[in-house]
Design a protein around this motif. Structure first.
Motif, PDB file in Angstrom:
ATOM      1  N   THR A  69       0.860  -1.181   0.000  1.00 20.54           N
ATOM      2  CA  THR A  69       0.000   0.000   0.000  1.00 20.54           C
ATOM      3  C   THR A  69       0.897   1.231   0.000  1.00 20.54           C
ATOM      4  O   THR A  69       1.741   1.379   0.878  1.00 20.54           O
ATOM      5  N   LYS A  70       0.704   2.062  -1.005  1.00 23.39           N
ATOM      6  CA  LYS A  70       1.502   3.278  -1.105  1.00 23.39           C
ATOM      7  C   LYS A  70       0.624   4.481  -0.805  1.00 23.39           C
ATOM      8  O   LYS A  70      -0.518   4.553  -1.247  1.00 23.39           O
ATOM      9  N   LYS A  71       1.175   5.423  -0.070  1.00 23.18           N
ATOM     10  CA  LYS A  71       0.473   6.666   0.201  1.00 23.18           C
ATOM     11  C   LYS A  71       0.949   7.710  -0.792  1.00 23.18           C
ATOM     12  O   LYS A  71       2.143   7.832  -1.068  1.00 23.18           O
ATOM     13  N   LYS A  72      -0.008   8.442  -1.332  1.00 26.56           N
ATOM     14  CA  LYS A  72       0.316   9.471  -2.303  1.00 26.56           C
ATOM     15  C   LYS A  72       0.284  10.819  -1.600  1.00 26.56           C
ATOM     16  O   LYS A  72      -0.707  11.153  -0.941  1.00 26.56           O
ATOM     17  N   ARG A  73       1.354  11.549  -1.729  1.00 23.87           N
ATOM     18  CA  ARG A  73       1.420  12.864  -1.100  1.00 23.87           C
ATOM     19  C   ARG A  73       0.793  13.896  -2.031  1.00 23.87           C
ATOM     20  O   ARG A  73       1.089  13.945  -3.221  1.00 23.87           O
ATOM     21  N   VAL A  74      -0.077  14.716  -1.438  1.00 17.27           N
ATOM     22  CA  VAL A  74      -0.775  15.738  -2.198  1.00 17.27           C
ATOM     23  C   VAL A  74      -0.567  17.077  -1.481  1.00 17.27           C
ATOM     24  O   VAL A  74      -0.663  17.134  -0.250  1.00 17.27           O
ATOM     25  N   PRO A  75      -0.285  18.145  -2.215  1.00 17.70           N
ATOM     26  CA  PRO A  75      -0.153  19.459  -1.573  1.00 17.70           C
ATOM     27  C   PRO A  75      -1.429  19.845  -0.814  1.00 17.70           C
ATOM     28  O   PRO A  75      -2.535  19.474  -1.198  1.00 17.70           O
ATOM     29  N   LYS A  76      -1.267  20.605   0.273  1.00 13.45           N
ATOM     30  CA  LYS A  76      -2.399  20.976   1.123  1.00 13.45           C
ATOM     31  C   LYS A  76      -3.483  21.722   0.351  1.00 13.45           C
ATOM     32  O   LYS A  76      -4.671  21.486   0.562  1.00 13.45           O
ATOM     33  N   CYS A  77      -3.098  22.599  -0.562  1.00 13.60           N
ATOM     34  CA  CYS A  77      -4.094  23.385  -1.285  1.00 13.60           C
ATOM     35  C   CYS A  77      -4.976  22.481  -2.159  1.00 13.60           C
ATOM     36  O   CYS A  77      -6.175  22.715  -2.294  1.00 13.60           O
ATOM     37  N   ILE A  78      -4.402  21.433  -2.721  1.00 12.62           N
ATOM     38  CA  ILE A  78      -5.188  20.507  -3.544  1.00 12.62           C
ATOM     39  C   ILE A  78      -6.100  19.669  -2.662  1.00 12.62           C
ATOM     40  O   ILE A  78      -7.270  19.444  -2.984  1.00 12.62           O
ATOM     41  N   ALA A  79      -5.600  19.231  -1.503  1.00 12.24           N
ATOM     42  CA  ALA A  79      -6.421  18.448  -0.577  1.00 12.24           C
ATOM     43  C   ALA A  79      -7.614  19.262  -0.094  1.00 12.24           C
ATOM     44  O   ALA A  79      -8.733  18.738   0.006  1.00 12.24           O
ATOM     45  N   GLU A  80      -7.411  20.541   0.170  1.00  9.68           N
ATOM     46  CA  GLU A  80      -8.516  21.417   0.594  1.00  9.68           C
ATOM     47  C   GLU A  80      -9.521  21.597  -0.539  1.00  9.68           C
ATOM     48  O   GLU A  80     -10.729  21.567  -0.323  1.00  9.68           O
ATOM     49  N   ARG A  81      -9.039  21.801  -1.762  1.00 14.99           N
ATOM     50  CA  ARG A  81      -9.923  22.020  -2.908  1.00 14.99           C
ATOM     51  C   ARG A  81     -10.785  20.788  -3.180  1.00 14.99           C
ATOM     52  O   ARG A  81     -11.950  20.907  -3.564  1.00 14.99           O
ATOM     53  N   ARG A  82     -10.260  19.609  -2.943  1.00 13.20           N
ATOM     54  CA  ARG A  82     -11.038  18.383  -3.150  1.00 13.20           C
ATOM     55  C   ARG A  82     -12.186  18.255  -2.156  1.00 13.20           C
ATOM     56  O   ARG A  82     -13.129  17.507  -2.398  1.00 13.20           O
ATOM     57  N   GLN A  83     -12.112  18.954  -1.042  1.00 14.36           N
ATOM     58  CA  GLN A  83     -13.170  18.895  -0.033  1.00 14.36           C
ATOM     59  C   GLN A  83     -14.295  19.904  -0.293  1.00 14.36           C
ATOM     60  O   GLN A  83     -15.319  19.866   0.378  1.00 14.36           O
ATOM     61  N   ALA A  85     -17.570  21.692  -1.679  1.00 11.70           N
ATOM     62  CA  ALA A  85     -18.855  21.163  -2.135  1.00 11.70           C
ATOM     63  C   ALA A  85     -19.032  21.498  -3.615  1.00 11.70           C
ATOM     64  O   ALA A  85     -18.597  22.549  -4.087  1.00 11.70           O
ATOM     65  N   LYS A  86     -19.661  20.595  -4.348  1.00  8.98           N
ATOM     66  CA  LYS A  86     -19.924  20.856  -5.766  1.00  8.98           C
ATOM     67  C   LYS A  86     -21.044  21.886  -5.887  1.00  8.98           C
ATOM     68  O   LYS A  86     -21.888  22.018  -5.014  1.00  8.98           O
ATOM     69  N   PHE A  87     -21.068  22.597  -7.018  1.00 12.06           N
ATOM     70  CA  PHE A  87     -22.072  23.638  -7.228  1.00 12.06           C
ATOM     71  C   PHE A  87     -22.493  23.621  -8.689  1.00 12.06           C
ATOM     72  O   PHE A  87     -21.910  22.934  -9.520  1.00 12.06           O
ATOM     73  N   GLY A  88     -23.547  24.363  -8.990  1.00 13.20           N
ATOM     74  CA  GLY A  88     -24.031  24.465 -10.365  1.00 13.20           C
ATOM     75  C   GLY A  88     -24.675  23.175 -10.848  1.00 13.20           C
ATOM     76  O   GLY A  88     -25.391  22.498 -10.110  1.00 13.20           O
ATOM     77  N   ALA A  89     -24.404  22.795 -12.115  1.00 13.78           N
ATOM     78  CA  ALA A  89     -25.021  21.617 -12.720  1.00 13.78           C
ATOM     79  C   ALA A  89     -24.560  20.319 -12.048  1.00 13.78           C
ATOM     80  O   ALA A  89     -25.258  19.308 -12.098  1.00 13.78           O
ATOM     81  N   CYS A  90     -23.432  20.335 -11.396  1.00 16.38           N
ATOM     82  CA  CYS A  90     -22.881  19.118 -10.762  1.00 16.38           C
ATOM     83  C   CYS A  90     -23.194  19.039  -9.272  1.00 16.38           C
ATOM     84  O   CYS A  90     -22.634  18.203  -8.564  1.00 16.38           O
ATOM     85  N   LYS A  91     -24.073  19.875  -8.793  1.00 17.72           N
ATOM     86  CA  LYS A  91     -24.338  19.972  -7.355  1.00 17.72           C
ATOM     87  C   LYS A  91     -24.699  18.625  -6.720  1.00 17.72           C
ATOM     88  O   LYS A  91     -24.221  18.287  -5.643  1.00 17.72           O
ATOM     89  N   ASP A  92     -25.547  17.836  -7.380  1.00 23.97           N
ATOM     90  CA  ASP A  92     -26.005  16.572  -6.811  1.00 23.97           C
ATOM     91  C   ASP A  92     -25.185  15.364  -7.285  1.00 23.97           C
ATOM     92  O   ASP A  92     -25.525  14.227  -6.966  1.00 23.97           O
ATOM     93  N   ALA A  93     -24.119  15.599  -8.014  1.00 23.18           N
ATOM     94  CA  ALA A  93     -23.304  14.503  -8.555  1.00 23.18           C
ATOM     95  C   ALA A  93     -22.392  13.928  -7.474  1.00 23.18           C
ATOM     96  O   ALA A  93     -22.032  14.615  -6.514  1.00 23.18           O
ATOM     97  N   PRO A  94     -22.019  12.658  -7.618  1.00 27.51           N
ATOM     98  CA  PRO A  94     -21.092  12.061  -6.653  1.00 27.51           C
ATOM     99  C   PRO A  94     -19.689  12.654  -6.786  1.00 27.51           C
ATOM    100  O   PRO A  94     -19.388  13.361  -7.749  1.00 27.51           O
ATOM    101  N   ARG A  95     -18.823  12.320  -5.832  1.00 22.36           N
ATOM    102  CA  ARG A  95     -17.443  12.817  -5.853  1.00 22.36           C
ATOM    103  C   ARG A  95     -16.716  12.361  -7.106  1.00 22.36           C
ATOM    104  O   ARG A  95     -17.065  11.350  -7.703  1.00 22.36           O
ATOM    105  N   GLY A  96     -15.730  13.126  -7.484  1.00 24.35           N
ATOM    106  CA  GLY A  96     -14.925  12.769  -8.648  1.00 24.35           C
ATOM    107  C   GLY A  96     -15.259  13.635  -9.840  1.00 24.35           C
ATOM    108  O   GLY A  96     -16.237  14.378  -9.843  1.00 24.35           O
ATOM    109  N   PRO A  97     -14.453  13.552 -10.894  1.00 25.57           N
ATOM    110  CA  PRO A  97     -14.678  14.375 -12.081  1.00 25.57           C
ATOM    111  C   PRO A  97     -15.922  13.933 -12.852  1.00 25.57           C
ATOM    112  O   PRO A  97     -16.265  12.753 -12.882  1.00 25.57           O
TER     113      PRO A  97
END
Length: 109
Positions: A69-83, A85-97
Motif C-alpha cells: 500500500t503506497k500513500k500518495k502525497r498531495v499538496p495541502k491546497c489541492i487536498a482542501e480544494r477536493r473537499q 462542495a460541488k455547485f451548479g449543474a454538478c451539485k447533486d453529482a457524486p465525488r470525482g470528475p
C-alpha cells in the motif's frame, strides 16, 4: 511396529493408496479442484492457487504476490480544494470528475 507411537497406520495407508487430487482422471477438466485465494498474511503476501491440466497431468500452480500500500502525497491546497462542495449543474453529482463538465488534458512538454 508403529503402535504405541501415536501414529494411525490405517489413515496413513488410506492416504497413500486412496490417492490425492493429482491421482484422479485428468481427461475431464471439470474434475480439477476449484481455484482459491489464500488471504493476505501478516507479511503482506497473497497467494492464488490454481489447478490446470498439462500433458495429461494435473498441475497445482501457486502464485504469490506482495501486497504493498503506497500513500500518495498531495499538496495541502489541492487536498482542501477536493473537499469543496460541488455547485451548479454538478451539485447533486457524486465525488470525482464529471465526464460532461471536466476535460483532462495530458500535454507533453
Amino acid at each position: 511396529s508403529d503402535q504405541g507411537k501415536g501414529l494411525d497406520t490405517r489413515s496413513t495407508m488410506e492416504f497413500r493408496s486412496g490417492g490425492g487430487w493429482a491421482d484422479d482422471d485428468v481427461t475431464d477438466p471439470s474434475l480439477l479442484p476449484e481455484d482459491y485465494i489464500i488471504p493476505t498474511d501478516a507479511s503482506g503476501i497473497k497467494t492464488y492457487v490454481t489447478f490446470r491440466n498439462e500433458d495429461g497431468e494435473k498441475k497445482k500452480v501457486m502464485r504469490k504476490f506482495k501486497v504493498v500500500t503506497k500513500k500518495k502525497r498531495v499538496p495541502k491546497c489541492i487536498a482542501e480544494r477536493r473537499q469543496w462542495a460541488k455547485f451548479g449543474a454538478c451539485k447533486d453529482a457524486p465525488r470525482g470528475p464529471e465526464e460532461e463538465t471536466t476535460i483532462e488534458s495530458h500535454d507533453e512538454v
